[in-house]
Design a protein around this motif. Structure first.
Motif, PDB file in Angstrom:
ATOM      1  N   THR A 251       0.824  -1.207   0.000  1.00 51.09           N
ATOM      2  CA  THR A 251       0.000   0.000   0.000  1.00 51.09           C
ATOM      3  C   THR A 251       0.859   1.258   0.000  1.00 51.09           C
ATOM      4  OG1 THR A 251      -1.775  -1.124   1.197  1.00 51.09           O
ATOM      5  CG2 THR A 251      -1.775   1.267   1.254  1.00 51.09           C
ATOM      6  N   ILE A 252       1.858   1.287   0.865  1.00 50.25           N
ATOM      7  CA  ILE A 252       2.726   2.465   0.952  1.00 50.25           C
ATOM      8  C   ILE A 252       3.487   2.672  -0.352  1.00 50.25           C
ATOM      9  CG2 ILE A 252       4.734   3.446   2.129  1.00 50.25           C
ATOM     10  CD1 ILE A 252       3.726   2.079   4.698  1.00 50.25           C
ATOM     11  N   VAL A 253       3.972   1.579  -0.947  1.00 53.48           N
ATOM     12  CA  VAL A 253       4.655   1.692  -2.246  1.00 53.48           C
ATOM     13  C   VAL A 253       3.698   2.255  -3.292  1.00 53.48           C
ATOM     14  CG1 VAL A 253       5.751   0.409  -4.121  1.00 53.48           C
ATOM     15  CG2 VAL A 253       6.282  -0.177  -1.737  1.00 53.48           C
ATOM     16  N   GLY A 254       2.457   1.760  -3.293  1.00 45.68           N
ATOM     17  CA  GLY A 254       1.462   2.261  -4.237  1.00 45.68           C
ATOM     18  C   GLY A 254       1.207   3.743  -4.060  1.00 45.68           C
ATOM     19  N   LEU A 255       1.150   4.202  -2.809  1.00 41.89           N
ATOM     20  CA  LEU A 255       0.898   5.616  -2.541  1.00 41.89           C
ATOM     21  C   LEU A 255       2.058   6.501  -3.000  1.00 41.89           C
ATOM     22  CD1 LEU A 255      -0.777   5.375   0.989  1.00 41.89           C
ATOM     23  CD2 LEU A 255      -1.899   5.802  -1.207  1.00 41.89           C
ATOM     24  N   TRP A 256       3.289   6.006  -2.869  1.00 38.83           N
ATOM     25  CA  TRP A 256       4.427   6.762  -3.406  1.00 38.83           C
ATOM     26  C   TRP A 256       4.328   6.867  -4.931  1.00 38.83           C
ATOM     27  CZ3 TRP A 256       7.413  10.046  -1.215  1.00 38.83           C
ATOM     28  CH2 TRP A 256       7.777   9.926   0.128  1.00 38.83           C
ATOM     29  N   CYS A 257       3.855   5.802  -5.572  1.00 38.64           N
ATOM     30  CA  CYS A 257       3.784   5.784  -7.039  1.00 38.64           C
ATOM     31  C   CYS A 257       2.745   6.754  -7.589  1.00 38.64           C
ATOM     32  CB  CYS A 257       3.465   4.373  -7.533  1.00 38.64           C
ATOM     33  SG  CYS A 257       4.801   3.177  -7.314  1.00 38.64           S
ATOM     34  N   ILE A 258       1.716   7.095  -6.810  1.00 42.42           N
ATOM     35  CA  ILE A 258       0.646   7.948  -7.338  1.00 42.42           C
ATOM     36  C   ILE A 258       0.764   9.398  -6.860  1.00 42.42           C
ATOM     37  CG2 ILE A 258      -0.932   6.002  -7.545  1.00 42.42           C
ATOM     38  CD1 ILE A 258      -2.403   7.242  -5.047  1.00 42.42           C
ATOM     39  N   GLN A 259       1.960   9.796  -6.468  1.00 42.59           N
ATOM     40  CA  GLN A 259       2.144  11.202  -6.115  1.00 42.59           C
ATOM     41  C   GLN A 259       1.793  12.081  -7.313  1.00 42.59           C
ATOM     42  OE1 GLN A 259       3.179  12.495  -2.805  1.00 42.59           O
ATOM     43  NE2 GLN A 259       2.203  10.493  -2.647  1.00 42.59           N
ATOM     44  N   THR A 260       1.224  13.243  -7.036  1.00 48.16           N
ATOM     45  CA  THR A 260       0.693  14.098  -8.099  1.00 48.16           C
ATOM     46  C   THR A 260       1.762  14.513  -9.103  1.00 48.16           C
ATOM     47  OG1 THR A 260      -0.971  14.947  -6.565  1.00 48.16           O
ATOM     48  CG2 THR A 260      -0.579  16.215  -8.586  1.00 48.16           C
ATOM     49  N   LEU A 261       2.906  14.970  -8.615  1.00 51.46           N
ATOM     50  CA  LEU A 261       3.969  15.443  -9.504  1.00 51.46           C
ATOM     51  C   LEU A 261       4.896  14.290  -9.879  1.00 51.46           C
ATOM     52  CD1 LEU A 261       4.881  18.823  -7.740  1.00 51.46           C
ATOM     53  CD2 LEU A 261       3.257  18.407  -9.619  1.00 51.46           C
ATOM     54  N   PRO A 262       5.211  14.155 -11.165  1.00 51.87           N
ATOM     55  CA  PRO A 262       6.048  13.037 -11.609  1.00 51.87           C
ATOM     56  C   PRO A 262       7.369  12.911 -10.863  1.00 51.87           C
ATOM     57  CG  PRO A 262       5.104  14.179 -13.497  1.00 51.87           C
ATOM     58  CD  PRO A 262       4.762  14.998 -12.293  1.00 51.87           C
ATOM     59  N   ASN A 263       8.010  14.045 -10.556  1.00 50.22           N
ATOM     60  CA  ASN A 263       9.305  14.003  -9.881  1.00 50.22           C
ATOM     61  C   ASN A 263       9.222  13.444  -8.467  1.00 50.22           C
ATOM     62  OD1 ASN A 263      10.674  15.009 -12.087  1.00 50.22           O
ATOM     63  ND2 ASN A 263      10.586  17.139 -11.401  1.00 50.22           N
ATOM     64  N   ASP A 264       8.036  13.448  -7.889  1.00 53.69           N
ATOM     65  CA  ASP A 264       7.856  12.921  -6.534  1.00 53.69           C
ATOM     66  C   ASP A 264       7.640  11.411  -6.520  1.00 53.69           C
ATOM     67  OD1 ASP A 264       8.102  15.471  -5.483  1.00 53.69           O
ATOM     68  OD2 ASP A 264       5.939  15.849  -5.456  1.00 53.69           O
ATOM     69  N   ARG A 265       7.457  10.820  -7.691  1.00 57.28           N
ATOM     70  CA  ARG A 265       7.250   9.375  -7.773  1.00 57.28           C
ATOM     71  C   ARG A 265       8.593   8.656  -7.917  1.00 57.28           C
ATOM     72  NH1 ARG A 265       3.460  10.384 -12.781  1.00 57.28           N
ATOM     73  NH2 ARG A 265       2.045  11.890 -11.784  1.00 57.28           N
ATOM     74  N   PRO A 266       8.698   7.451  -7.391  1.00 58.09           N
ATOM     75  CA  PRO A 266       9.937   6.685  -7.558  1.00 58.09           C
ATOM     76  C   PRO A 266      10.054   6.128  -8.971  1.00 58.09           C
ATOM     77  CG  PRO A 266       8.294   5.341  -6.461  1.00 58.09           C
ATOM     78  CD  PRO A 266       7.681   6.710  -6.610  1.00 58.09           C
ATOM     79  N   THR A 267      11.257   5.757  -9.359  1.00 60.32           N
ATOM     80  CA  THR A 267      11.441   4.997 -10.595  1.00 60.32           C
ATOM     81  C   THR A 267      11.019   3.556 -10.309  1.00 60.32           C
ATOM     82  OG1 THR A 267      13.701   4.371 -10.028  1.00 60.32           O
ATOM     83  CG2 THR A 267      13.403   6.436 -11.258  1.00 60.32           C
ATOM     84  N   MET A 268      10.857   2.763 -11.338  1.00 57.37           N
ATOM     85  CA  MET A 268      10.498   1.370 -11.120  1.00 57.37           C
ATOM     86  C   MET A 268      11.643   0.620 -10.442  1.00 57.37           C
ATOM     87  SD  MET A 268       7.381   1.230 -11.872  1.00 57.37           S
ATOM     88  CE  MET A 268       7.330  -0.460 -11.269  1.00 57.37           C
ATOM     89  N   SER A 269      12.872   1.043 -10.649  1.00 57.21           N
ATOM     90  CA  SER A 269      14.001   0.424  -9.948  1.00 57.21           C
ATOM     91  C   SER A 269      13.867   0.632  -8.449  1.00 57.21           C
ATOM     92  CB  SER A 269      15.324   1.016 -10.440  1.00 57.21           C
ATOM     93  OG  SER A 269      15.504   0.780 -11.817  1.00 57.21           O
ATOM     94  N   ARG A 270      13.492   1.855  -8.059  1.00 58.06           N
ATOM     95  CA  ARG A 270      13.297   2.150  -6.639  1.00 58.06           C
ATOM     96  C   ARG A 270      12.089   1.398  -6.090  1.00 58.06           C
ATOM     97  NH1 ARG A 270      14.623   2.191  -1.783  1.00 58.06           N
ATOM     98  NH2 ARG A 270      13.531   3.661  -0.414  1.00 58.06           N
ATOM     99  N   VAL A 271      11.054   1.246  -6.899  1.00 58.26           N
ATOM    100  CA  VAL A 271       9.871   0.483  -6.480  1.00 58.26           C
ATOM    101  C   VAL A 271      10.273  -0.951  -6.127  1.00 58.26           C
ATOM    102  CG1 VAL A 271       7.725  -0.567  -7.301  1.00 58.26           C
ATOM    103  CG2 VAL A 271       8.168   1.858  -7.716  1.00 58.26           C
ATOM    104  N   ILE A 272      11.096  -1.565  -6.967  1.00 63.92           N
ATOM    105  CA  ILE A 272      11.546  -2.935  -6.703  1.00 63.92           C
ATOM    106  C   ILE A 272      12.336  -2.998  -5.403  1.00 63.92           C
ATOM    107  CG2 ILE A 272      13.031  -4.799  -7.552  1.00 63.92           C
ATOM    108  CD1 ILE A 272      12.295  -3.879 -10.395  1.00 63.92           C
TER     109      ILE A 272
END
Length: 303
Positions: A251-272
């Motif tokens: 859930t927390i990972v998902g919430l980081w991914c949907i941040q409004t501004l693109p620069n605030d979202r992690p890359t997929m490498s960081r997601v992994i």
């Protein structure tokens, strides 16, 4: 090959999919694309994108037919169908529930395939339609991304791309795709879609009202309320401590991914990295400022 289109596996935005069998007995899925003007951008996108890929979590294209206005794509057969039927439990038959470990492994598999599309190919592939319907599961529940009809190819050095109109599915479209004031369109737009899907997998509810195809309640608000009140994310089932940790981490990972501004979202490498690390130490991100657009907004942006 399909025995006169006898067994229909599903229907997507670009055409219907039928079960088929090759002369050697191998099962395949045959997508018959809808008739379109000219050669069909969706067909070109699908073929040019997927023929550049080779990854365990990307569906394999075995061949295609291009004869006049008839266009078909032949894929490996995925016996467990699409992820949406499991997390929404839709369909006439009762479908076995996925375990939390299943969901966790599927989430990691999809993340790895997106990282591959964004960084592992000789050219960057942006999918633009990541959602449960486009995630297929084989007999071992290994997830594979499918349906590249909306995909865009770009050079790795390009941080953003130009798009003349919005594309994607309501409920999964990143804010910058339908309103450039939020930033440039990039691989971070796929990250947003992945995040919305991850939240659906955890909450096991659809983030859009199927009847109206609009967001009835901003889906992440429901998730944040659960976290803030320390409520169980799944009140309908009893979860073990380990399962609850997996659910909260995803859930927390998902919430980081949907941040409004693109620069605030992690890359997929960081997601992994977040998914494979100790998820009980992840910080809860701030609430996003806006939701995905409704269908009417998307239609107005493309007209």
């Amino acid at each position: 090959m399909t025995n006169s289109f006898k067994i229909k596996l599903g229907q997507g935005g670009f055409g219907a999919v039928y079960k088929g069998k090759l002369f050697n007995g191998s099962l395949v899925a045959v997508k018959i694309l809808n008739a379109s003007k000219g050669i069909g951008e969706d067909f070109i996108n699908e073929v040019t994108s997927i023929t550049r890929t080779s990854h365990v979590n990307v569906v394999t294209l075995l061949g295609f037919c291009f004869e006049g206005c008839n266009k078909a794509l032949v894929y490996e057969f995925m016996s467990n169908g699409s992820l949406d039927k499991f997390i929404y439990n839709k369909g006439p038959e009762t479908i076995a529930s996925l375990s939390w470990d299943n969901l966790y492994q599927i989430a990691k598999g999809i993340a790895r395939s997106l990282e591959y599309l964004h960084r592992g190919c000789n050219i960057r592939i942006l999918h633009f339609d990541i959602k449960p319907h486009n995630i297929l599961l084989d007999e071992n529940l290994c997830p594979k991304i499918s349906d590249f009809g909306l995909a865009k190819l770009c050079l790795k050095k390009e941080s953003t791309i130009f798009m003349s109109n919005a594309r994607g599915t309501v409920g999964y479209v990143a804010p910058e795709v339908w309103n450039r004031q939020f930033g440039g369109v990039s691989h971070k737009s796929d990250v947003y879609s992945y995040g919305m899907m991850l939240l659906e997998m955890v909450g096991v509810r659809n983030n859009i009202d199927v009847k109206t195809n609009q967001t009835s309640e901003y889906f992440p608000d429901w998730i944040y309320n659960k976290l803030e009140t320390d409520s169980d994310l799944r009140s309908d089932i009893v979860m073990a401590i380990e399962e609850n940790e997996i659910a909260k981490g995803m859930t927390i990972v998902g919430l980081w991914c949907i941040q409004t501004l693109p620069n605030d979202r992690p890359t997929m490498s960081r997601v992994i990295e977040m998914l494979e690390g100790s998820m009980n130490i992840l910080e809860i991100p701030p609430k996003p400022l806006v939701s995905s657009p409704t269908r009417s907004l998307l239609e107005s942006s493309t007209s």
